[in-house]
Design a protein around this motif. Structure first.
Motif, mmCIF file in Angstrom:
data_model
loop_
_atom_site.group_PDB
_atom_site.id
_atom_site.type_symbol
_atom_site.label_atom_id
_atom_site.label_comp_id
_atom_site.label_asym_id
_atom_site.label_seq_id
_atom_site.Cartn_x
_atom_site.Cartn_y
_atom_site.Cartn_z
ATOM 1 N N PRO A 196 -79.441 4.676 4.557
ATOM 2 C CA PRO A 196 -78.063 4.736 5.067
ATOM 3 C C PRO A 196 -77.077 3.997 4.176
ATOM 4 O O PRO A 196 -75.872 4.180 4.296
ATOM 5 N N TRP A 197 -77.597 3.156 3.281
ATOM 6 C CA TRP A 197 -76.730 2.380 2.400
ATOM 7 C C TRP A 197 -76.436 3.106 1.086
ATOM 8 O O TRP A 197 -75.663 2.636 0.274
ATOM 9 N N SER A 219 -72.803 3.692 -0.431
ATOM 10 C CA SER A 219 -71.815 2.798 0.188
ATOM 11 C C SER A 219 -72.500 1.498 0.600
ATOM 12 O O SER A 219 -72.410 1.078 1.753
ATOM 13 N N ALA A 220 -73.195 0.903 -0.351
ATOM 14 C CA ALA A 220 -73.976 -0.301 -0.054
ATOM 15 C C ALA A 220 -73.101 -1.427 0.470
ATOM 16 O O ALA A 220 -73.458 -2.113 1.429
ATOM 17 N N HIS A 279 -70.259 -1.324 2.049
ATOM 18 C CA HIS A 279 -69.802 -1.062 3.421
ATOM 19 C C HIS A 279 -70.937 -1.270 4.415
ATOM 20 O O HIS A 279 -70.746 -1.873 5.478
ATOM 21 N N PHE A 280 -72.121 -0.797 4.062
ATOM 22 C CA PHE A 280 -73.284 -0.941 4.942
ATOM 23 C C PHE A 280 -73.624 -2.413 5.152
ATOM 24 O O PHE A 280 -73.823 -2.870 6.285
ATOM 25 N N ILE A 320 -73.517 -4.754 8.701
ATOM 26 C CA ILE A 320 -74.676 -5.519 9.166
ATOM 27 C C ILE A 320 -74.362 -7.014 9.172
ATOM 28 O O ILE A 320 -74.672 -7.739 10.125
ATOM 29 N N ASN A 362 -64.837 -1.054 12.331
ATOM 30 C CA ASN A 362 -65.487 -0.015 11.536
ATOM 31 C C ASN A 362 -65.527 1.355 12.204
ATOM 32 O O ASN A 362 -65.688 2.362 11.513
#
Length: 247
Positions: free
Chosen positions: A132-133, A136-137, A139-140, A144, A205
């Protein structure tokens, strides 16, 4: 983004601090490992980026982009080895130690630290294809990390403001001790962390109810809001408990 990157380590710092022989060693390790190391690392990264621009006349922000420009296979191989060691090191510290201890703590008789690490690595391997990252690491990680902020706020308020930096260690190991809370669940902590998470990660978000800049500081808002809510709830609970004891 630096704060959210380290947010998980704020919560499981005890996994590392437990091996420090005394407070002096702990402080020394923190000083050399955090501010000093971070400043030196940032300086090296800045100098490397500037030097790469002077040589290749391009703004290359990632080390792999710079190493791809090398004409020497030896330097390229050395860079690849460095990346591998660095990736392994940061993942062991940030993504391996904590879940390994978590699994071993849940099933201490069946799972030790080593087995817990294998389980964590297997789960990561299974989840990796979904990534999922990917793309867009930042943002991910931000989402978290912002979610972990409220938990940090609850922990800090509980330790420093409620307990005045004193913990009844034997009570931690008693089933009927004060840490039993409500049937094994610390309801006030869950409520406070949940409210904090709403303002730190969910609303910024997934909605447009808050200003765009709010999400950048989501971790800090989560710490403050969850900490404040927990302080109020915990103080009220302790006050009610004291009245019942007197009655």
């Amino acid at each position: 983004i630096w704060v959210t990157y380290f947010s998980a380590l704020y919560l499981n710092f005890c996994d590392f601090a437990r091996y420090a022989p005394d407070n002096a060693a702990l402080r020394k390790g923190n000083i050399w490992g955090l501010p000093v190391n971070l400043i030196l690392f940032s300086l090296v990264a800045g100098v490397t980026t500037i030097a790469a621009y002077d040589v290749y006349h391009e703004v290359l922000l990632h080390p792999d982009q710079i190493s791809a420009k090398f004409d020497s296979w030896f330097l390229a191989a050395l860079a690849a080895l460095t990346f591998a060691v660095a990736t392994l090191g940061i993942n062991v510290v940030a993504n391996f130690v904590s879940p390994a201890f978590d699994f071993s703590n849940v099933f201490p008789r069946q799972i030790d630290f080593k087995k817990g690490g294998y389980i964590a690595a297997l789960i990561a391997l299974v989840l990796y294809p979904f990534a999922p990252w990917e793309g867009s690491a930042a943002h991910f990680v931000g989402i978290i990390g912002a979610t972990m902020g409220p938990i940090f706020g609850v922990m800090m308020v509980d330790y420093y403001l409620i307990r005045k930096s004193e913990v009844d260690v034997p009570a931690l190991y008693r089933e009927d001790g004060e840490f039993r809370f409500q049937g094994g669940w610390h309801v006030n902590a869950f409520i406070a962390a949940g409210i904090g998470a709403i303002f730190s990660s969910i609303l910024p978000n997934f909605t447009t109810l808050l200003p765009s800049w709010w999400g950048v500081y989501g971790w800090f808002f989560g710490v403050a809001i969850a900490g404040a809510v927990y302080y109020v709830l915990r103080t009220m609970a302790l006050g009610a408990g004291a009245k019942m004891a007197k009655a």
